[in-house]
Design an enzyme around this catalytic site. Sequence first.
Site, PDB file in Angstrom:
ATOM      1  N   GLU A  93       0.692  -1.093  -0.028  1.00  0.00           N
ATOM      2  CA  GLU A  93       0.017  -0.267  -0.128  1.00  0.00           C
ATOM      3  C   GLU A  93       0.842   1.206   0.168  1.00  0.00           C
ATOM      4  O   GLU A  93       0.369   2.176   0.457  1.00  0.00           O
ATOM      5  CB  GLU A  93      -0.832   0.111   1.009  1.00  0.00           C
ATOM      6  CG  GLU A  93      -2.053  -1.232   1.220  1.00  0.00           C
ATOM      7  CD  GLU A  93      -3.001  -1.011  -0.050  1.00  0.00           C
ATOM      8  OE1 GLU A  93      -3.009  -0.149  -0.862  1.00  0.00           O
ATOM      9  OE2 GLU A  93      -3.940  -1.875   0.261  1.00  0.00           O
TER      10      GLU A  93
ATOM     11  N   TYR B  48     -19.143  11.634  20.614  1.00  0.00           N
ATOM     12  CA  TYR B  48     -18.244  13.006  20.526  1.00  0.00           C
ATOM     13  C   TYR B  48     -17.024  12.919  19.973  1.00  0.00           C
ATOM     14  O   TYR B  48     -16.292  13.669  19.228  1.00  0.00           O
ATOM     15  CB  TYR B  48     -18.571  14.158  21.629  1.00  0.00           C
ATOM     16  CG  TYR B  48     -17.236  13.826  22.746  1.00  0.00           C
ATOM     17  CD1 TYR B  48     -16.199  14.410  22.762  1.00  0.00           C
ATOM     18  CD2 TYR B  48     -17.620  13.043  23.626  1.00  0.00           C
ATOM     19  CE1 TYR B  48     -15.184  14.374  23.775  1.00  0.00           C
ATOM     20  CE2 TYR B  48     -16.605  12.642  24.843  1.00  0.00           C
ATOM     21  CZ  TYR B  48     -15.560  13.292  24.556  1.00  0.00           C
ATOM     22  OH  TYR B  48     -14.511  13.087  25.565  1.00  0.00           O
TER      23      TYR B  48
ATOM     24  N   TYR C 286      -8.251  21.477  22.581  1.00  0.00           N
ATOM     25  CA  TYR C 286      -8.288  20.256  23.591  1.00  0.00           C
ATOM     26  C   TYR C 286      -6.744  19.771  23.793  1.00  0.00           C
ATOM     27  O   TYR C 286      -5.953  19.502  22.944  1.00  0.00           O
ATOM     28  CB  TYR C 286      -9.000  19.040  23.001  1.00  0.00           C
ATOM     29  CG  TYR C 286      -8.908  17.656  23.696  1.00  0.00           C
ATOM     30  CD1 TYR C 286      -9.439  17.758  25.203  1.00  0.00           C
ATOM     31  CD2 TYR C 286      -8.401  16.757  23.196  1.00  0.00           C
ATOM     32  CE1 TYR C 286      -9.447  16.752  25.626  1.00  0.00           C
ATOM     33  CE2 TYR C 286      -7.985  15.698  24.069  1.00  0.00           C
ATOM     34  CZ  TYR C 286      -8.886  15.624  25.254  1.00  0.00           C
ATOM     35  OH  TYR C 286      -8.829  14.606  26.039  1.00  0.00           O
TER      36      TYR C 286
ATOM     37  N   HIS D 165     -12.565  -3.309   3.446  1.00  0.00           N
ATOM     38  CA  HIS D 165     -10.984  -3.668   3.492  1.00  0.00           C
ATOM     39  C   HIS D 165     -10.579  -3.007   4.924  1.00  0.00           C
ATOM     40  O   HIS D 165     -10.091  -3.963   5.579  1.00  0.00           O
ATOM     41  CB  HIS D 165     -10.626  -2.695   2.189  1.00  0.00           C
ATOM     42  CG  HIS D 165      -9.005  -2.794   2.180  1.00  0.00           C
ATOM     43  ND1 HIS D 165      -7.941  -2.388   1.147  1.00  0.00           N
ATOM     44  CD2 HIS D 165      -8.003  -2.924   3.537  1.00  0.00           C
ATOM     45  CE1 HIS D 165      -6.892  -2.597   1.626  1.00  0.00           C
ATOM     46  NE2 HIS D 165      -6.852  -3.115   2.697  1.00  0.00           N
TER      47      HIS D 165
ATOM     48  N   HIS E 163      -2.462   2.183   8.248  1.00  0.00           N
ATOM     49  CA  HIS E 163      -3.676   1.744   7.578  1.00  0.00           C
ATOM     50  C   HIS E 163      -3.744   0.264   8.392  1.00  0.00           C
ATOM     51  O   HIS E 163      -2.625  -0.715   8.569  1.00  0.00           O
ATOM     52  CB  HIS E 163      -3.293   1.449   6.284  1.00  0.00           C
ATOM     53  CG  HIS E 163      -4.063   0.454   5.395  1.00  0.00           C
ATOM     54  ND1 HIS E 163      -5.477   0.235   5.728  1.00  0.00           N
ATOM     55  CD2 HIS E 163      -3.672  -0.688   4.979  1.00  0.00           C
ATOM     56  CE1 HIS E 163      -5.842  -0.808   4.697  1.00  0.00           C
ATOM     57  NE2 HIS E 163      -4.792  -1.492   4.777  1.00  0.00           N
TER      58      HIS E 163
ATOM     59  N   HIS F  96      -6.649  -3.216   9.397  1.00  0.00           N
ATOM     60  CA  HIS F  96      -8.072  -3.876   9.360  1.00  0.00           C
ATOM     61  C   HIS F  96      -8.603  -4.288  10.741  1.00  0.00           C
ATOM     62  O   HIS F  96      -9.105  -5.304  10.844  1.00  0.00           O
ATOM     63  CB  HIS F  96      -7.492  -5.278   8.713  1.00  0.00           C
ATOM     64  CG  HIS F  96      -7.106  -5.142   7.303  1.00  0.00           C
ATOM     65  ND1 HIS F  96      -6.528  -6.407   6.586  1.00  0.00           N
ATOM     66  CD2 HIS F  96      -6.701  -4.156   6.505  1.00  0.00           C
ATOM     67  CE1 HIS F  96      -5.822  -5.943   5.436  1.00  0.00           C
ATOM     68  NE2 HIS F  96      -6.071  -4.723   5.377  1.00  0.00           N
TER      69      HIS F  96
HETATM   70 ZN   LIG Z   1      -5.434  -3.592   3.853  1.00  0.00          ZN
END
Ligand SMILES: [Zn+2]
Length: 221
Positions: A77, A117, A212, A159, A96, A98
Site C-alpha cells: 500500500e 463526540y 483540547y 477492507h 492503515h 484492518h
Molecule cells: Zn489493507
Amino acid sequence: MILEHERHLVVEYGKKVSQNGLTEGTSGNLSMVNRAEGLFAISPSGMDYFDIQPQDVVVLKLDDASIVDGGRKPSSEWALHQAVYQAKPLASGVIHTHSTYCTTLACMQQAMVAVHYIIAACGASRVECAPYATFGTKELSENVVNSMGGANAVLLANHGIVVCGKGLGEAYALLKNMEYVAEIQWRTTCAGGAKVIDDTEMANILERFKTYGQPKKTAGR
Ligand SMILES: [Zn+2]
C-alpha cells in the site's frame, strides 16, 4: 542509517498496533515522512510486526516512490501512504489497518457518524467510506484521498481504515479513537440504532477540539 528516527518509530508503532489488537496478523502497514529530506519510511510487505527491524523498514522518495534504502519489499500500500502525504501537508504519520470494528463498518460500506463526540478527534464529524478498489492499486489511493476530505481518517470499503496525524503517536491515538467509535456505532446499530449528535453541537465540539489538551486553555472535554 538514513531516516533512522522514523524507521525506529515505524517498528515501535507496528508492535503497538499488533499488540493492541488493531490489526490481524501481518495485515496493515504504517509509515512516517521526513519532508525536509523528501522521503518516507514504510513497513515492509508481509512481515510479522515483531520481526521487523529498523533496517527492514523501506525508505522511498516522496515524489516518485522510488526505493532509496532498505533490503525488503515495501508494503503493497505504498501508493496509499504517498497519496495521503501529498494531499495532507500537515500529516507526518500514516497508519492503515484492518481493525475489527472499523472494518465491520467498511464491509457495510457505511460512514462513521457522530454516535460519540470523540469522533471529532479526526477533525470532522463524519468519517467517509471510500469506494471499493483492489488493495495496492492507484485507484484505491485516489479513492482514499478523495473521500478523506477534511478528516484525518477514512474507511476503505470491504477492507479497513486509514488514519494520519502529526507523527505516528498522533495517528496511533486517532486509530484507537476511531476503532472505539466504530465499535460503539456497531453496538448501537445492533441495539436498535444510536441517537446521533446534531451538526450544531458537533461544530461546537470540533471548535473545542482545536484547543483540547493544550495548556492554559479552558476548552476540553
Ligand atoms: Zn489493507
